[in-house]
Design an enzyme around this catalytic site. Structure first.
Site, PDB file in Angstrom:
ATOM      1  N   HIS A  37     -89.947  20.911  -2.104  1.00 37.10           N
ATOM      2  CA  HIS A  37     -89.892  22.319  -2.495  1.00 37.10           C
ATOM      3  C   HIS A  37     -88.654  22.592  -3.354  1.00 37.10           C
ATOM      4  O   HIS A  37     -88.717  23.342  -4.329  1.00 37.10           O
ATOM      5  CB  HIS A  37     -89.879  23.210  -1.253  1.00 37.10           C
ATOM      6  CG  HIS A  37     -91.074  23.019  -0.367  1.00 37.10           C
ATOM      7  ND1 HIS A  37     -92.343  23.404  -0.735  1.00 37.10           N
ATOM      8  CD2 HIS A  37     -91.195  22.463   0.872  1.00 37.10           C
ATOM      9  CE1 HIS A  37     -93.203  23.098   0.239  1.00 37.10           C
ATOM     10  NE2 HIS A  37     -92.521  22.527   1.224  1.00 37.10           N
TER      11      HIS A  37
ATOM     12  N   HIS B  86     -60.246  21.786  -5.649  1.00 36.00           N
ATOM     13  CA  HIS B  86     -59.904  22.523  -4.426  1.00 36.00           C
ATOM     14  C   HIS B  86     -59.149  21.645  -3.441  1.00 36.00           C
ATOM     15  O   HIS B  86     -58.183  22.097  -2.798  1.00 36.00           O
ATOM     16  CB  HIS B  86     -61.172  23.076  -3.768  1.00 36.00           C
ATOM     17  CG  HIS B  86     -60.930  23.613  -2.386  1.00 36.00           C
ATOM     18  ND1 HIS B  86     -61.172  22.880  -1.243  1.00 36.00           N
ATOM     19  CD2 HIS B  86     -60.450  24.800  -1.966  1.00 36.00           C
ATOM     20  CE1 HIS B  86     -60.850  23.583  -0.185  1.00 36.00           C
ATOM     21  NE2 HIS B  86     -60.416  24.757  -0.595  1.00 36.00           N
TER      22      HIS B  86
ATOM     23  N   HIS C 124     -55.966  27.718 -15.784  1.00 37.61           N
ATOM     24  CA  HIS C 124     -57.091  27.993 -16.673  1.00 37.61           C
ATOM     25  C   HIS C 124     -56.612  28.658 -17.964  1.00 37.61           C
ATOM     26  O   HIS C 124     -57.079  28.322 -19.066  1.00 37.61           O
ATOM     27  CB  HIS C 124     -58.120  28.885 -15.975  1.00 37.61           C
ATOM     28  CG  HIS C 124     -58.964  28.171 -14.967  1.00 37.61           C
ATOM     29  ND1 HIS C 124     -58.527  27.862 -13.701  1.00 37.61           N
ATOM     30  CD2 HIS C 124     -60.230  27.692 -15.037  1.00 37.61           C
ATOM     31  CE1 HIS C 124     -59.477  27.235 -13.029  1.00 37.61           C
ATOM     32  NE2 HIS C 124     -60.528  27.121 -13.825  1.00 37.61           N
TER      33      HIS C 124
END
Length: 463
Positions: A49, A341, A375
């Site tokens: 699925h 992380h 960033h």
């Protein structure tokens, strides 16, 4: 017939069990802990699925390519695919290779043998030993500063195009984080040999060169002497993963060239910036932004990292978690990039907790701001100008959401997170496009903030 039914039920239990096992391993996972396990999507794709969802994405991308192919055939009689954008963003490749080679050589040999000399020459005691350690610490800090400054200077000097500049800066950050992890873990062994690490994957002796060399290319930023390894390399998986990376790169280029760039072009063709045009452009960027995010995530975090993990027989494939089920911004950021992380948690968050006397909330806020600054640093060097878009959007807004809704749960919050993601993927690129276009237009052109404050009070009839 009964055997067939029994086999079918066994297959179903196996598929269900693989998914549940993945969920359990993610739930009890600790940052910096390495255990042999597959990536979440690898486990989920065992379920037919879930695999059907991937097939639906593939069918959608095929139709997207066919749409442009048929349109070109009808109007031009041939495919009219140009690669001007590719040539503009990937140029001076030889300079990029030289910069990367020098960085890699220094990181491989200078860092390891410099740390090795320091560790094996600590034959002093008292004040002299402290001065000796401080001297080598100063050398380490100077090296890291040099690794920060020199590549940035070279990118600016040779005016490397976007893709090449991004490659140099991302590789620079990767090596800086890996160097810090290696030096930090081995310094702990040498300075405090009596305090044995509770981590069984860290020995009490200085690491060997082959362990360090393996770590430099392993898909992790946290150094350990020993990682869980697979017994063999499944070459079919390697070719499959890197083949999907190639296909994903082509799709990314298609999305950028045919969906993003026409919207960005408005920033350069429209001499007057109006509030309605800004809103329209942001909404036009949302769907391409989602496609870019999904393809980029799947191509890098699943295919690229799994491909390297298979080549290096790296058994822990937990490079991400189920960020799509996140109900808070904190959970989202912890889940979608486990590699970074882990490094932030082990080497920044834990140290800040000690510095702030156990204040976890303040430590988490500082980690969010630090991540936003990294960033922003990448984007500033790549584009050649400094902006505060990432700091404001992901730092301040993300920090606000983390404080106000720290432990939100439920379907409603998941919908909110999934709604905010496309908005972020549209707003941030559009702000950068506005900044770039403002540098090419005359000074009398209205800026975005002029539009927001000057035209923001217009009546609905005027809009």
């Amino acid at each position: 017939m009964s055997d067939l039914k029994e086999q079918t039920s066994t297959d179903k239990r196996r598929a269900s069990g693989s998914v549940n096992t993945s969920k359990i391993s993610i739930k009890h996972r600790k940052a910096g802990e390495f255990v042999a396990r597959e990536s979440l999507l690898t486990e989920l794709f065992h379920n037919p699925h879930i695999n059907c969802v991937r097939n639906g994405f593939i069918a959608g991308f095929i139709l997207m390519i066919l749409r442009h192919l048929v349109d070109d055939l009808l109007h031009y009689g041939r495919p009219n695919w140009t690669f001007e954008l590719l040539f503009l963003t990937v140029g001076q490749l030889h300079i990029t290779i030289i910069i990367w080679s020098v960085m890699t050589f220094c990181t491989t040999f200078v860092v390891y043998y410099g740390t090795y000399i320091w560790a094996n020459s600590r034959k002093f005691s008292g004040t002299i030993l402290k001065l000796y350690d401080m001297f080598w610490l100063l050398i380490y800090i100077c090296y890291q500063i040099g690794l920060f400054v020199i590549p940035c200077w070279l990118v600016n000097k040779y005016q490397l195009p976007f893709a090449c500049a991004a490659t140099v800066i991302l590789e620079q950050l990767r090596q800086i984080l890996k160097i810090h992890s290696f030096v930090r873990e081995n310094a702990g062994k040498i300075i405090s040999p009596s305090n044995k690490s509770t981590d069984s994957q860290l020995s009490s002796e200085f690491s060997h060169f082959n362990q360090y060399l393996y770590f430099l290319y392993a898909p992790t930023l946290v150094f350990r002497d020993v990682y869980p390894r697979t017994s063999t390399i499944r070459w079919n998986i390697v070719f499959q993963m890197f083949g999907q990376v190639l296909i994903g790169t082509i799709l990314l280029y298609h999305v950028i060239a045919y969906y993003w760039m026409p919207v960005f072009a408005r920033c350069f063709t429209d001499t007057k910036l109006t509030y309605p045009s800004v809103i329209t452009s942001i909404f036009d960027l949302m769907l391409p932004g989602v496609l870019f995010f999904v393809i980029g995530f799947y191509g890098f975090f699943h295919c690229w990292l799994n491909g390297f993990a298979e080549l290096l027989r790296f058994a822990d494939r937990t490079f991400y978690q189920d960020w799509w089920n996140a109900t808070s911004s904190g959970t989202f950021w912890r889940s979608w990039n486990i590699v970074v992380h882990d490094w932030l948690h082990v080497y920044v968050y834990k140290d800040l907790i000690k510095l702030f006397s156990g204040n976890k909330k303040l430590s988490a806020i500082c980690v969010v701001i630090f991540s936003a600054i990294l960033h922003e640093y990448c984007m500033s060097i790549v584009f050649g100008f400094c902006s505060v878009i990432f700091i404001v959007w992901f730092g301040l807004v993300g920090m606000f959401l983390r404080i106000v809704f720290p432990h939100s749960k439920g379907t409603l919050w998941n919908i909110i997170i999934l709604t905010m993601t496309p908005i972020s993927l549209a707003v941030v690129p559009y702000f950068y496009a506005l900044e770039i276009s403002a540098r090419h237009f005359p000074s009398n052109r209205a800026t975005f903030w002029d539009v927001m404050f000057k035209y923001g009070n217009q009546s609905k009839a005027d809009l």
